[in-house]
Motif scaffolding. Structure first.
Motif, PDB file in Angstrom:
ATOM      1  N   PHE A  15     -11.147   9.190 -19.327  1.00 17.38           N
ATOM      2  CA  PHE A  15     -12.588   9.230 -19.557  1.00 17.38           C
ATOM      3  C   PHE A  15     -13.345   9.416 -18.243  1.00 17.38           C
ATOM      4  CE2 PHE A  15     -16.537   6.765 -19.463  1.00 17.38           C
ATOM      5  CZ  PHE A  15     -17.274   7.392 -20.457  1.00 17.38           C
ATOM      6  N   SER A  31      -8.775  13.174 -26.440  1.00 13.75           N
ATOM      7  CA  SER A  31      -9.105  11.749 -26.418  1.00 13.75           C
ATOM      8  C   SER A  31      -8.069  10.923 -27.173  1.00 13.75           C
ATOM      9  CB  SER A  31     -10.503  11.519 -26.997  1.00 13.75           C
ATOM     10  OG  SER A  31     -10.543  11.837 -28.377  1.00 13.75           O
ATOM     11  N   ILE A  50     -15.099  14.547 -25.580  1.00 14.11           N
ATOM     12  CA  ILE A  50     -14.222  13.556 -24.952  1.00 14.11           C
ATOM     13  C   ILE A  50     -15.006  12.301 -24.592  1.00 14.11           C
ATOM     14  CG2 ILE A  50     -12.839  13.066 -22.898  1.00 14.11           C
ATOM     15  CD1 ILE A  50     -12.042  16.054 -22.920  1.00 14.11           C
ATOM     16  N   GLN A  74     -14.008   8.986 -26.764  1.00 15.81           N
ATOM     17  CA  GLN A  74     -12.859   8.328 -26.166  1.00 15.81           C
ATOM     18  C   GLN A  74     -12.666   6.879 -26.604  1.00 15.81           C
ATOM     19  OE1 GLN A  74     -10.167   9.600 -23.657  1.00 15.81           O
ATOM     20  NE2 GLN A  74      -9.692   8.071 -25.200  1.00 15.81           N
TER      21      GLN A  74
END
Length: 434
Positions: A139, A327, A264, A268
């Motif tokens: 992340f 993710s 993402i 995440q």
């Protein structure tokens, strides 16, 4: 001990995020900088990009050996220095030889940093917390790259080479910040892996032991297909398909890449809560299904003639679906590599998997660009749909090889100690023989 481990992990994550931020300043503009700003031509720019990959392929087979013998911390510091020298060298270079040498230093440094940091994260986490640690790293990497790219775009001016020098100087400084951050990390004295953290000599025959571990070999095959079918297509095959077949504008391609990063960043930690208590092999199998849909959407975008808005939406959806799949992978694949590794070979396993990734990133763009460039767009999409389906099949097969603790560490921890399986005995025997 837990507090010290958490502080060390936070320092590693912060330094990693800052280096990704610095890297984001230059990644989107390296080709333009070499080819046009320094006026060295497209061929030299291509060689520079290739050298980033080639240098990584050269150093990665040696990196695991160094990590397991010397520890990940000094190896990571050496990598940050090499990357900083390479980044600053690119900014100051004006000749073909200088930019190529600088690219080699940058590529080698980044390649060394990745498995060294992964090993440090393993040492500073437990089997249960490892998925969240790697998800956080992924992340922060994407967030840093995205913000760095946006800020760099505001600073860059193609008419003035000095603006690019500033970008490379910032990148070099961020690598040094990473080096300073991890140089002060105190790795936990108590190991957080099944065996002890290696402090002595690494066992001989490490590569032979790794190849004898059929679970790791199968994971490497799966990893190659994963990286080939996603990351290996972003900057070449998929971009070429988008501009030549779907016929979207280059600016729209930038929006598609932003959609990937946004997916993402947004998904995440939501995804992490959904998957961290589920079987890793099943999560990876779901990624194959999601990416199958993504590649079908990409294929349809090239077939929708006369409805450019629909085609553009389909293509942007492709990039967003890739982000959701990424993710899902971040809390599963890297922690699984660590959990498969004997403690004395953690660096070797991380480096081997990084080498597989680098090979996929070297082969993927070449295959994608070649097929789309020669008008084989239908075959190109078909190949990648099959790759995505292959991810699902390979993941489910891998799941049958893993122990319950490796496939679902949270459930195994809740259930208490489990008995050793035949697969465990086989892996330990392979290491012992090697």
């Amino acid at each position: 001990m837990t507090t010290a481990m958490g502080a060390a992990l936070r320092r590693i994550q912060l330094g990693n995020a800052l280096s990704a931020f610095g890297n984001g300043f230059t990644v989107p503009y390296l080709y333009v900088y070499v080819a046009k700003v320094r006026d060295l031509g497209a061929s030299t720019a291509g060689v520079v990009l290739a050298m980033l990959a080639v240098s990584a392929l050269v150093v990665l087979p040696l990196t695991g050996r160094a990590i397991d013998r010397r520890g990940p911390l000094p190896v990571a510091v050496v990598g940050t220095v090499s990357a900083a020298v390479g980044a600053m060298g690119l900014g100051l270079s004006s000749s073909e030889v200088q930019v190529i040498v600088s690219a080699v230093a940058l590529g080698a440094g980044i390649a060394v940093i990745q498995p060294a940091l992964a090993t440090m994260i393993v040492w500073c986490s437990t089997t249960v917390t490892r998925s969240r640690a790697f998800a956080t790293q992924f992340f922060l990497n994407n967030l840093g790259l995205g913000i760095g790219g946006l800020v760099g775009g505001l600073m860059v001016d193609e008419a003035h080479a000095s603006s690019f020098v500033r970008l490379f100087a910032i990148e070099a400084a961020m690598f040094l910040v990473l080096g300073a951050a991890i140089a002060t990390v105190r790795l936990p004295g108590a190991p957080k892996v099944e065996d002890e953290v290696p402090t002595g000599e690494r066992p001989r025959g490490a590569w032979r032991a790794l190849f004898a571990d059929r679970r790791m070999v199968w994971l490497c095959v799966l990893g190659f297909v994963l990286f080939f079918a996603c990351y290996g297509q972003f900057e070449s095959g998929l971009a070429a398909y988008a501009t030549e077949v779907t016929r979207i504008a280059p600016a729209t391609l930038g929006i598609a890449l932003a959609a990937n990063t946004a997916a993402i960043v947004a998904a995440q930690f939501v995804v992490l809560k959904l998957v961290e208590r589920r079987r890793r092999s099943r999560v990876m199998a779901v990624v194959g299904v999601i990416w199958t849909v993504a590649w079908i959407a990409a294929g349809l975008s090239g077939l929708v003639h006369g409805a450019q808005a629909v085609a553009t939406t389909l293509l942007i959806s492709t990039y967003a679906l890739f982000g959701i799949g990424e993710s899902l992978l971040s809390p599963t694949v890297a922690p699984l590599v660590a959990d498969l590794a004997p403690a004395s070979l953690i660096g070797q396993y991380n480096s081997a998997f990084a080498l597989v990734k680098q090979l996929a990133l070297a082969v993927g763009p070449a295959v994608g660009a070649l097929m789309v460039g020669h008008g084989m767009s239908v075959a190109y999409i078909g190949m990648l749909v099959l790759c995505a389906l292959g991810i699902t099949v390979l993941s489910l097969r891998l799941g049958r090889m893993l122990t319950p603790a490796q496939d679902n560490p949270h459930r195994a921890a809740a259930a208490g100690p489990v008995s050793r399986t035949a697969a465990d005995a086989e892996a330990e025997a392979a290491v012992a023989v090697a």
